[in-house]
Motif scaffolding. Structure first.
Motif, PDB file in Angstrom:
ATOM      1  N   UNK A  43       9.997  22.327   9.136  1.00 33.36           N
ATOM      2  CA  UNK A  43      11.156  23.201   8.914  1.00 33.36           C
ATOM      3  C   UNK A  43      10.793  24.347   7.968  1.00 33.36           C
ATOM      4  N   UNK A  44      10.060  24.050   6.911  1.00 36.69           N
ATOM      5  CA  UNK A  44       9.666  25.098   5.968  1.00 36.69           C
ATOM      6  C   UNK A  44       8.725  26.106   6.620  1.00 36.69           C
ATOM      7  N   UNK A  45       7.798  25.625   7.434  1.00 34.58           N
ATOM      8  CA  UNK A  45       6.903  26.540   8.150  1.00 34.58           C
ATOM      9  C   UNK A  45       7.691  27.431   9.112  1.00 34.58           C
ATOM     10  N   UNK A  46       8.710  26.864   9.761  1.00 38.24           N
ATOM     11  CA  UNK A  46       9.546  27.661  10.662  1.00 38.24           C
ATOM     12  C   UNK A  46      10.288  28.746   9.886  1.00 38.24           C
ATOM     13  N   UNK A  47      10.831  28.391   8.699  1.00 40.84           N
ATOM     14  CA  UNK A  47      11.517  29.386   7.861  1.00 40.84           C
ATOM     15  C   UNK A  47      10.569  30.515   7.462  1.00 40.84           C
ATOM     16  N   UNK A  48       9.372  30.141   7.024  1.00 36.71           N
ATOM     17  CA  UNK A  48       8.388  31.145   6.598  1.00 36.71           C
ATOM     18  C   UNK A  48       7.981  32.054   7.751  1.00 36.71           C
ATOM     19  N   UNK A  49       7.748  31.458   8.919  1.00 37.63           N
ATOM     20  CA  UNK A  49       7.361  32.261  10.081  1.00 37.63           C
ATOM     21  C   UNK A  49       8.477  33.214  10.470  1.00 37.63           C
ATOM     22  N   UNK A  50       9.709  32.738  10.443  1.00 40.75           N
ATOM     23  CA  UNK A  50      10.851  33.581  10.779  1.00 40.75           C
ATOM     24  C   UNK A  50      10.968  34.729   9.781  1.00 40.75           C
ATOM     25  N   UNK A  51      10.845  34.419   8.487  1.00 41.78           N
ATOM     26  CA  UNK A  51      10.933  35.451   7.452  1.00 41.78           C
ATOM     27  C   UNK A  51       9.817  36.475   7.602  1.00 41.78           C
ATOM     28  N   UNK A  52       8.624  36.007   7.904  1.00 38.86           N
ATOM     29  CA  UNK A  52       7.497  36.925   8.101  1.00 38.86           C
ATOM     30  C   UNK A  52       7.736  37.825   9.301  1.00 38.86           C
TER      31      UNK A  52
END
Length: 63
Positions: A43-52
């Motif tokens: 979930x955290x990786x998905x958030x980071x990828x989305x933000x990037x």
């Protein structure tokens, strides 16, 4: 555990404003079988990828 992980992913999609289709629901159910710690990392990786993607202007764009 499975139900908790489904809720985590469903809330994440909602938080990011991403609608999910039936194929995404199948993927969510597959990911929901992960242990809770791994699910939180995903979930955290998905958030980071989305933000990037938002920062670079590529979220929601076509390739």
């Amino acid at each position: 555990m499975h139900g908790q992980n489904v809720r985590i992913l469903t809330r994440l999609f909602a938080e990011l404003g991403i609608e999910h289709d039936p194929q995404d629901r199948r993927r969510i159910n597959t990911l929901a079988d992960l242990d809770p710690q791994t699910m939180q990392m995903v979930a955290e990786l998905m958030r980071k990828a989305y933000s990037a993607g938002q920062a670079s202007g590529s979220v929601g764009g076509s390739s």
